[in-house]
Write a protein that holds these residues in place. Structure first.
Motif, PDB file in Angstrom:
ATOM      1  N   SER A  66       0.831  -1.213   0.000  1.00 45.96           N
ATOM      2  CA  SER A  66       0.000   0.000   0.000  1.00 45.96           C
ATOM      3  C   SER A  66       0.863   1.258   0.000  1.00 45.96           C
ATOM      4  O   SER A  66       0.490   2.279   0.565  1.00 45.96           O
ATOM      5  N   LEU A  67       2.026   1.162  -0.633  1.00 41.92           N
ATOM      6  CA  LEU A  67       2.905   2.321  -0.711  1.00 41.92           C
ATOM      7  C   LEU A  67       2.228   3.425  -1.517  1.00 41.92           C
ATOM      8  O   LEU A  67       1.692   3.170  -2.602  1.00 41.92           O
ATOM      9  N   PRO A  68       2.234   4.669  -1.046  1.00 43.27           N
ATOM     10  CA  PRO A  68       1.708   5.758  -1.856  1.00 43.27           C
ATOM     11  C   PRO A  68       2.518   5.894  -3.136  1.00 43.27           C
ATOM     12  O   PRO A  68       3.721   5.608  -3.159  1.00 43.27           O
ATOM     13  N   GLN A  69       1.852   6.314  -4.196  1.00 48.40           N
ATOM     14  CA  GLN A  69       2.488   6.359  -5.517  1.00 48.40           C
ATOM     15  C   GLN A  69       3.727   7.262  -5.504  1.00 48.40           C
ATOM     16  O   GLN A  69       4.760   6.921  -6.066  1.00 48.40           O
ATOM     17  N   ARG A  70       3.596   8.422  -4.882  1.00 52.39           N
ATOM     18  CA  ARG A  70       4.715   9.363  -4.877  1.00 52.39           C
ATOM     19  C   ARG A  70       5.910   8.787  -4.124  1.00 52.39           C
ATOM     20  O   ARG A  70       7.051   8.898  -4.577  1.00 52.39           O
ATOM     21  N   LEU A  71       5.667   8.155  -2.972  1.00 52.51           N
ATOM     22  CA  LEU A  71       6.737   7.535  -2.192  1.00 52.51           C
ATOM     23  C   LEU A  71       7.362   6.390  -2.978  1.00 52.51           C
ATOM     24  O   LEU A  71       8.582   6.218  -2.985  1.00 52.51           O
ATOM     25  N   ARG A  72       6.540   5.609  -3.653  1.00 50.85           N
ATOM     26  CA  ARG A  72       7.050   4.512  -4.485  1.00 50.85           C
ATOM     27  C   ARG A  72       7.997   5.057  -5.561  1.00 50.85           C
ATOM     28  O   ARG A  72       9.090   4.512  -5.780  1.00 50.85           O
ATOM     29  N   GLU A  73       7.593   6.140  -6.223  1.00 51.25           N
ATOM     30  CA  GLU A  73       8.431   6.723  -7.283  1.00 51.25           C
ATOM     31  C   GLU A  73       9.743   7.242  -6.716  1.00 51.25           C
ATOM     32  O   GLU A  73      10.810   7.062  -7.322  1.00 51.25           O
ATOM     33  N   GLU A  74       9.672   7.897  -5.547  1.00 51.21           N
ATOM     34  CA  GLU A  74      10.899   8.415  -4.937  1.00 51.21           C
ATOM     35  C   GLU A  74      11.846   7.283  -4.551  1.00 51.21           C
ATOM     36  O   GLU A  74      13.070   7.385  -4.754  1.00 51.21           O
ATOM     37  N   LEU A  75      11.315   6.197  -4.001  1.00 44.59           N
ATOM     38  CA  LEU A  75      12.161   5.065  -3.622  1.00 44.59           C
ATOM     39  C   LEU A  75      12.759   4.390  -4.846  1.00 44.59           C
ATOM     40  O   LEU A  75      13.944   4.025  -4.856  1.00 44.59           O
ATOM     41  N   GLU A  76      11.950   4.200  -5.895  1.00 45.44           N
ATOM     42  CA  GLU A  76      12.465   3.602  -7.132  1.00 45.44           C
ATOM     43  C   GLU A  76      13.553   4.473  -7.753  1.00 45.44           C
ATOM     44  O   GLU A  76      14.580   3.966  -8.219  1.00 45.44           O
ATOM     45  N   GLU A  77      13.311   5.773  -7.723  1.00 46.85           N
ATOM     46  CA  GLU A  77      14.309   6.697  -8.275  1.00 46.85           C
ATOM     47  C   GLU A  77      15.610   6.631  -7.478  1.00 46.85           C
ATOM     48  O   GLU A  77      16.704   6.646  -8.052  1.00 46.85           O
TER      49      GLU A  77
END
Length: 199
Positions: free
Chosen positions: A25-36
């Motif tokens: 249930s990771l928020p989309q923005r947090l997911r993108e920051e972690l992937e980046e």
């Protein structure tokens, strides 16, 4: 000033597991920051704001691990301080000031050097001055010795009216000679200070 972490393998491994879970249930923005952050070349950094968001997510979701446990093998990312280039006008001015100070110091050190009085072999007047100086030292030392010896014998002879024991007479004579010798040394030092021009 530090603004990011250099993430270690423990953090990388755990975050990859969370990102791969489909039911995460990771928020989309947090997911993108972690992937980046994970896609960056070594050394991989994670900003403090992303770390705070990730910590909040872990607390809200009630995960059995904490952010500080994940960051055990991580370190702070300290960016390299870039020094601004020096102003060439300022550098030139500093060099002029250094040269001026060095010249003043040289002049101060060499102000009492008289190049016209210096020659290879010295002058006859210099030899006469040295002889007079040596003669004055010899006379002063001789005068000092005569005064101390005279004070000893005077005290020894005069103490026969006070003491009958020879040891007491010798002791009183030594004390008197020591006092006279110290007084002579004091006068001698004060005289030499006056000759050298010291107060």
């Amino acid at each position: 000033m530090a603004s990011a972490f250099v993430i270690g393998n423990k953090f990388r491994h755990k975050v990859k597991e969370l990102l791969e879970k489909a039911d995460s249930s990771l928020p989309q923005r947090l997911r993108e920051e972690l992937e980046e952050s994970l896609e960056k070349p070594e050394p991989t950094t994670l900003s403090f704001s992303t770390a705070r968001n990730f910590k909040k997510y872990l607390q809200d979701e009630g995960h059995p691990f904490y952010l500080h446990e994940l960051l055990e093998d991580s370190s702070l990312h300290l960016p390299e301080v870039v020094k601004p280039p020096r102003n060439p006008v300022l550098v030139a001015r500093l060099e002029r000031i250094k040269a001026k100070l060095a010249n003043e110091e040289y002049n101060r050190i060499t102000r009492n050097v008289n190049t016209s009085a210096i020659n290879r072999h010295g002058a006859i007047a210099d030899i006469g001055l040295q002889v007079r100086s040596a003669k004055a030292v010899v006379v002063t030392v001789f005068n000092f010795l005569i005064t101390v010896v005279a004070a000893f014998f005077c005290s020894y002879m005069g103490s026969q009216y006070l003491f009958t024991d020879t040891a007491a007479r010798v002791l009183s004579a030594v004390i008197a000679a020591s006092v006279v010798g110290l007084a002579e040394l004091y006068v001698l030092v004060r005289t030499m200070e006056g000759e050298l021009g010291e107060p």
